[in-house]
Design a protein around this motif. Structure first.
Motif, PDB file in Angstrom:
ATOM      1  N   GLN A 273      20.489 -29.434  22.312  1.00  0.00           N
ATOM      2  CA  GLN A 273      21.167 -28.804  21.182  1.00  0.00           C
ATOM      3  C   GLN A 273      22.394 -29.593  20.752  1.00  0.00           C
ATOM      4  OE1 GLN A 273      21.703 -24.850  22.724  1.00  0.00           O
ATOM      5  NE2 GLN A 273      19.731 -24.137  21.928  1.00  0.00           N
ATOM      6  N   SER A 274      23.147 -30.149  21.698  1.00  0.00           N
ATOM      7  CA  SER A 274      24.319 -30.944  21.316  1.00  0.00           C
ATOM      8  C   SER A 274      23.881 -32.218  20.612  1.00  0.00           C
ATOM      9  CB  SER A 274      25.200 -31.251  22.525  1.00  0.00           C
ATOM     10  OG  SER A 274      24.605 -32.191  23.369  1.00  0.00           O
ATOM     11  N   ASN A 275      22.749 -32.804  21.021  1.00  0.00           N
ATOM     12  CA  ASN A 275      22.219 -33.985  20.324  1.00  0.00           C
ATOM     13  C   ASN A 275      21.781 -33.633  18.916  1.00  0.00           C
ATOM     14  OD1 ASN A 275      22.666 -35.702  22.477  1.00  0.00           O
ATOM     15  ND2 ASN A 275      20.579 -35.595  23.230  1.00  0.00           N
TER      16      ASN A 275
ATOM     17  N   HIS B  14      22.988 -31.250  17.059  1.00  0.00           N
ATOM     18  CA  HIS B  14      24.208 -31.012  16.286  1.00  0.00           C
ATOM     19  C   HIS B  14      24.837 -32.335  15.855  1.00  0.00           C
ATOM     20  CE1 HIS B  14      27.811 -29.032  14.860  1.00  0.00           C
ATOM     21  NE2 HIS B  14      28.538 -29.840  15.622  1.00  0.00           N
ATOM     22  N   GLU B  15      24.883 -33.318  16.770  1.00  0.00           N
ATOM     23  CA  GLU B  15      25.446 -34.631  16.448  1.00  0.00           C
ATOM     24  C   GLU B  15      24.614 -35.347  15.383  1.00  0.00           C
ATOM     25  OE1 GLU B  15      25.828 -36.825  20.080  1.00  0.00           O
ATOM     26  OE2 GLU B  15      27.240 -35.376  20.929  1.00  0.00           O
TER      27      GLU B  15
ATOM     28  N   GLN C  17      20.952 -27.292  26.463  1.00  0.00           N
ATOM     29  CA  GLN C  17      22.298 -27.516  25.926  1.00  0.00           C
ATOM     30  C   GLN C  17      22.473 -28.977  25.517  1.00  0.00           C
ATOM     31  OE1 GLN C  17      24.838 -26.066  29.051  1.00  0.00           O
ATOM     32  NE2 GLN C  17      25.026 -24.030  28.129  1.00  0.00           N
ATOM     33  N   VAL C  18      21.960 -29.878  26.326  1.00  0.00           N
ATOM     34  CA  VAL C  18      22.031 -31.308  25.991  1.00  0.00           C
ATOM     35  C   VAL C  18      21.257 -31.577  24.710  1.00  0.00           C
ATOM     36  CG1 VAL C  18      21.347 -33.620  26.731  1.00  0.00           C
ATOM     37  CG2 VAL C  18      22.383 -32.050  28.372  1.00  0.00           C
TER      38      VAL C  18
END
Length: 126
Positions: free
Chosen positions: A118-120, A122-123, A115-116
């Motif tokens: 994937q959020s990176n 996305h950013e 999740q970490v």
């Protein structure tokens, strides 16, 4: 630049320059500091910097334009990503897998890590 006692200084200089390229602070085609400039800035012997530059030139990361200086190769980013991925899979990942096994991490534990990541991702795309 803070140097570690556990790795040769010329390799640490190379790694620092590689990071600068991979994060985009140094762009393909851009001139990098001369051997003399960088040696003075980080307070090391010029021969140490020259050894770093020679290694990077052999790897195809930088190019020496005689009389002008050293420049980031046009395909340096692609080349470095390929090298870094290979080194990660060969040198670092086995240790990570061993740690996962020893700590008996499960899929839920690893899902948090994903999740970490994937959020990176996305950013970075925004």
């Amino acid at each position: 630049m803070d140097f570690s006692e556990h790795k040769n200084i010329f390799l640490q200089i190379r790694d620092w320059l590689v990071d600068q390229i991979l994060i985009g602070k140094l762009q393909p085609g851009e001139k990098i500091p001369s051997v003399r400039e960088l040696a003075a800035d980080i307070e090391v012997n010029r021969n140490t910097v020259m050894r770093s530059y020679s290694l990077m030139e052999e790897e195809g990361i930088i190019e020496n334009k005689r009389g002008i200086g050293f420049f980031i190769a046009s395909d340096a980013t692609t080349q470095l990503q390929r090298i870094q991925k290979r080194e990660f899979f060969e040198q670092e990942l086995p240790g990570i897998i061993h740690k996962v096994e020893v700590l008996k991490l499960n899929s839920q534990d690893l899902a948090q890590l994903l999740q970490v990541i994937q959020s990176n991702d996305h950013e970075n795309k925004q």
